[in-house]
Motif scaffolding. Structure first.
Motif, PDB file in Angstrom:
ATOM      1  N   ILE A  97       0.865  -1.179   0.000  1.00  0.00           N
ATOM      2  CA  ILE A  97       0.000   0.000   0.000  1.00  0.00           C
ATOM      3  C   ILE A  97       0.899   1.226   0.000  1.00  0.00           C
ATOM      4  CG2 ILE A  97      -1.819   1.258   1.222  1.00  0.00           C
ATOM      5  CD1 ILE A  97      -2.597  -1.405   2.542  1.00  0.00           C
ATOM      6  N   HIS A  98       0.728   2.074  -1.016  1.00  0.00           N
ATOM      7  CA  HIS A  98       1.579   3.257  -1.166  1.00  0.00           C
ATOM      8  C   HIS A  98       0.758   4.526  -0.978  1.00  0.00           C
ATOM      9  CE1 HIS A  98       4.808   5.807  -2.767  1.00  0.00           C
ATOM     10  NE2 HIS A  98       3.836   6.484  -3.356  1.00  0.00           N
ATOM     11  N   ARG A  99       1.321   5.420  -0.172  1.00  0.00           N
ATOM     12  CA  ARG A  99       0.764   6.748   0.007  1.00  0.00           C
ATOM     13  C   ARG A  99       1.900   7.760  -0.162  1.00  0.00           C
ATOM     14  NH1 ARG A  99      -2.880   4.077  -0.879  1.00  0.00           N
ATOM     15  NH2 ARG A  99      -4.711   3.616   0.374  1.00  0.00           N
ATOM     16  N   PRO A 100       1.616   9.013  -0.488  1.00  0.00           N
ATOM     17  CA  PRO A 100       2.702   9.983  -0.679  1.00  0.00           C
ATOM     18  C   PRO A 100       3.636  10.087   0.523  1.00  0.00           C
ATOM     19  CG  PRO A 100       0.629  10.878  -1.505  1.00  0.00           C
ATOM     20  CD  PRO A 100       0.291   9.591  -0.813  1.00  0.00           C
ATOM     21  N   GLU A 101       3.104   9.851   1.730  1.00  0.00           N
ATOM     22  CA  GLU A 101       3.909  10.024   2.935  1.00  0.00           C
ATOM     23  C   GLU A 101       4.500   8.721   3.455  1.00  0.00           C
ATOM     24  OE1 GLU A 101       0.622  10.671   2.821  1.00  0.00           O
ATOM     25  OE2 GLU A 101       0.628  12.819   2.347  1.00  0.00           O
ATOM     26  N   TRP A 102       3.998   7.576   3.036  1.00  0.00           N
ATOM     27  CA  TRP A 102       4.471   6.311   3.593  1.00  0.00           C
ATOM     28  C   TRP A 102       4.129   5.151   2.668  1.00  0.00           C
ATOM     29  CZ3 TRP A 102       0.412   2.982   4.192  1.00  0.00           C
ATOM     30  CH2 TRP A 102      -0.851   3.545   4.401  1.00  0.00           C
ATOM     31  N   GLN A 103       4.687   3.993   2.994  1.00  0.00           N
ATOM     32  CA  GLN A 103       4.414   2.767   2.251  1.00  0.00           C
ATOM     33  C   GLN A 103       4.563   1.592   3.208  1.00  0.00           C
ATOM     34  OE1 GLN A 103       5.845   2.306  -1.888  1.00  0.00           O
ATOM     35  NE2 GLN A 103       6.919   0.464  -1.192  1.00  0.00           N
ATOM     36  N   ARG A 104       3.693   0.595   3.095  1.00  0.00           N
ATOM     37  CA  ARG A 104       3.807  -0.600   3.929  1.00  0.00           C
ATOM     38  C   ARG A 104       3.426  -1.834   3.124  1.00  0.00           C
ATOM     39  NH1 ARG A 104      -1.180  -2.058   7.032  1.00  0.00           N
ATOM     40  NH2 ARG A 104      -2.880  -0.718   6.333  1.00  0.00           N
ATOM     41  N   SER A 105       3.984  -2.966   3.513  1.00  0.00           N
ATOM     42  CA  SER A 105       3.750  -4.222   2.798  1.00  0.00           C
ATOM     43  C   SER A 105       3.212  -5.285   3.746  1.00  0.00           C
ATOM     44  CB  SER A 105       5.053  -4.713   2.155  1.00  0.00           C
ATOM     45  OG  SER A 105       5.502  -3.792   1.178  1.00  0.00           O
ATOM     46  N   MET A 106       2.399  -6.169   3.195  1.00  0.00           N
ATOM     47  CA  MET A 106       1.812  -7.268   3.945  1.00  0.00           C
ATOM     48  C   MET A 106       1.872  -8.531   3.096  1.00  0.00           C
ATOM     49  SD  MET A 106      -1.535  -5.364   5.600  1.00  0.00           S
ATOM     50  CE  MET A 106      -1.883  -4.364   4.155  1.00  0.00           C
ATOM     51  N   SER A 107       1.789  -9.675   3.753  1.00  0.00           N
ATOM     52  CA  SER A 107       1.737 -10.958   3.058  1.00  0.00           C
ATOM     53  C   SER A 107       0.434 -11.648   3.401  1.00  0.00           C
ATOM     54  CB  SER A 107       2.920 -11.844   3.466  1.00  0.00           C
ATOM     55  OG  SER A 107       4.143 -11.243   3.114  1.00  0.00           O
ATOM     56  N   LEU A 108      -0.095 -12.404   2.453  1.00  0.00           N
ATOM     57  CA  LEU A 108      -1.364 -13.087   2.677  1.00  0.00           C
ATOM     58  C   LEU A 108      -1.419 -14.364   1.858  1.00  0.00           C
ATOM     59  CD1 LEU A 108      -3.520 -12.533   0.021  1.00  0.00           C
ATOM     60  CD2 LEU A 108      -3.092 -10.214   0.842  1.00  0.00           C
ATOM     61  N   ASN A 109      -2.264 -15.272   2.300  1.00  0.00           N
ATOM     62  CA  ASN A 109      -2.589 -16.482   1.562  1.00  0.00           C
ATOM     63  C   ASN A 109      -4.062 -16.419   1.181  1.00  0.00           C
ATOM     64  OD1 ASN A 109       0.002 -17.354   2.092  1.00  0.00           O
ATOM     65  ND2 ASN A 109      -0.595 -18.650   3.815  1.00  0.00           N
ATOM     66  N   SER A 110      -4.393 -16.948   0.007  1.00  0.00           N
ATOM     67  CA  SER A 110      -5.793 -16.942  -0.424  1.00  0.00           C
ATOM     68  C   SER A 110      -6.181 -18.301  -0.985  1.00  0.00           C
ATOM     69  CB  SER A 110      -6.040 -15.856  -1.478  1.00  0.00           C
ATOM     70  OG  SER A 110      -5.440 -16.204  -2.712  1.00  0.00           O
ATOM     71  N   TRP A 111      -7.439 -18.652  -0.772  1.00  0.00           N
ATOM     72  CA  TRP A 111      -8.037 -19.861  -1.327  1.00  0.00           C
ATOM     73  C   TRP A 111      -9.328 -19.451  -2.025  1.00  0.00           C
ATOM     74  CZ3 TRP A 111      -5.957 -19.181   3.420  1.00  0.00           C
ATOM     75  CH2 TRP A 111      -4.955 -20.062   3.855  1.00  0.00           C
ATOM     76  N   THR A 112      -9.611 -19.982  -3.199  1.00  0.00           N
ATOM     77  CA  THR A 112     -10.864 -19.695  -3.881  1.00  0.00           C
ATOM     78  C   THR A 112     -11.530 -20.993  -4.317  1.00  0.00           C
ATOM     79  OG1 THR A 112      -9.971 -19.535  -6.143  1.00  0.00           O
ATOM     80  CG2 THR A 112      -9.885 -17.549  -4.776  1.00  0.00           C
ATOM     81  N   ARG A 113     -12.853 -20.924  -4.443  1.00  0.00           N
ATOM     82  CA  ARG A 113     -13.650 -22.070  -4.910  1.00  0.00           C
ATOM     83  C   ARG A 113     -14.731 -21.543  -5.835  1.00  0.00           C
ATOM     84  NH1 ARG A 113     -16.708 -25.272  -0.307  1.00  0.00           N
ATOM     85  NH2 ARG A 113     -17.802 -23.263  -0.221  1.00  0.00           N
ATOM     86  N   GLY A 114     -14.693 -21.988  -7.097  1.00  0.00           N
ATOM     87  CA  GLY A 114     -15.687 -21.510  -8.052  1.00  0.00           C
ATOM     88  C   GLY A 114     -15.542 -20.018  -8.291  1.00  0.00           C
TER      89      GLY A 114
ATOM     90  N   TRP B 283      -1.868   4.202  -4.409  1.00  0.00           N
ATOM     91  CA  TRP B 283      -2.008   2.966  -5.163  1.00  0.00           C
ATOM     92  C   TRP B 283      -1.704   1.775  -4.272  1.00  0.00           C
ATOM     93  CZ3 TRP B 283       2.595   0.382  -5.107  1.00  0.00           C
ATOM     94  CH2 TRP B 283       3.781   1.114  -5.109  1.00  0.00           C
ATOM     95  N   THR B 284      -2.218   0.627  -4.678  1.00  0.00           N
ATOM     96  CA  THR B 284      -1.971  -0.633  -3.975  1.00  0.00           C
ATOM     97  C   THR B 284      -1.560  -1.670  -5.005  1.00  0.00           C
ATOM     98  OG1 THR B 284      -3.596  -0.147  -2.255  1.00  0.00           O
ATOM     99  CG2 THR B 284      -2.966  -2.446  -2.547  1.00  0.00           C
TER     100      THR B 284
END
Length: 269
Positions: A64-81, A236-237
């Protein structure tokens, strides 16, 4: 997710894009009907299938980016249909365990700090998801382009070794959507290149663009995508898919509120 998420290395936006694709197709701005174009439907369905498969597991980073800062995250996702998804954050520590579950048109979130499963009301679906430029609606949309919009093929043009197709999505009467229209570009091999979101005054509000395409999970895949918020300059993200598997036999417990609160570890062997 199936997403975060969705995108392109090249860019045609706003009135210039609309003028170009309408002139290619010979379609006037007032020519919409309630009947979708069969080729447009096939391209959108193909893009959904390319993105999610019959089921999927993915490991993703989100910045996630902002003019004053930026941070990062990690995630796992599962989908069905086309309708069900589970997303769980794994890092940083203060975000780990936050999770979102979507079943059909319903969505729940789990916050470890509160130790509560909360069902999201419809009024909250347009709000920011985890402080990003994606909304809960963006996360949950799944096949909404097929069920809530009329799709029209506006035109096509060469793009190197490929062909890109331009599609306009117009909300059906009384469809529960906030956008005045969406404009998409999809390659002939069903890679989503970008998706633009216009408000009711037909002003471009945000755009999801594919920045990088590479082999992943046995298919060509948009491995890096960015959602740009034009209403907030410099916002932006970006999501980057590091690993993905498709058409899996997922365990039955995966898409349950019990697993949302008390996760049972599972990933492909």
């Amino acid at each position: 997710m199936n997403g975060l998420g969705a995108c392109t290395r090249f860019r045609l936006t706003g009135k210039l894009l609309l003028t170009a694709v309408l002139s290619l197709s010979g379609v006037s701005a007032g020519a919409d009907t309630l009947i979708s174009d069969a080729k447009a439907v096939a391209l959108v369905q193909g893009a959904l299938d390319q993105w999610r498969g019959m089921s999927s597991y993915a490991e993703v980073s989100m910045t996630i980016h902002r003019p004053e800062w930026q941070r990062s995250m990690s995630l796992n996702s599962w989908t069905r249909g086309d309708k069900d998804a589970l997303i769980r954050f794994t890092a940083p520590p203060k975000e780990a365990g936050n999770a979102t579950l979507k079943l059909n048109n319903d969505m729940w979130i789990f916050a470890p700090k509160l130790n509560q499963v909360i069902k999201l009301p419809t009024s909250m679906m347009t709000q920011s998801w985890m402080g990003s430029d994606f909304s809960y609606n963006d996360l949950a949309k799944s096949d909404h382009l097929l069920t809530e919009f009329t799709l029209q093929l506006l035109g096509s043009e060469p793009m190197g070794e490929h062909v890109q197709h331009f599609i306009k999505a117009t909300p059906r009467p009384d469809a529960p959507v906030v956008w005045g229209k969406e404009v998409l570009a999809i390659r002939e091999d069903h890679i989503l290149l970008y998706e633009q979101f216009y408000d009711q005054e037909m002003q471009l509000v945000k755009e999801m663009k594919t920045l990088e395409i590479a082999p992943l999970g046995g298919r060509q895949y948009p491995v890096r995508m960015r959602m740009v918020n034009y209403a907030e300059p410099g916002h932006w993200t970006e999501i980057a898919t590091r690993q993905a598997f498709f058409d899996l036999a997922l365990p039955g417990f995966m898409f349950t509120q019990s697993n949302l609160r008390n996760p049972r570890p599972w990933r492909p062997d």
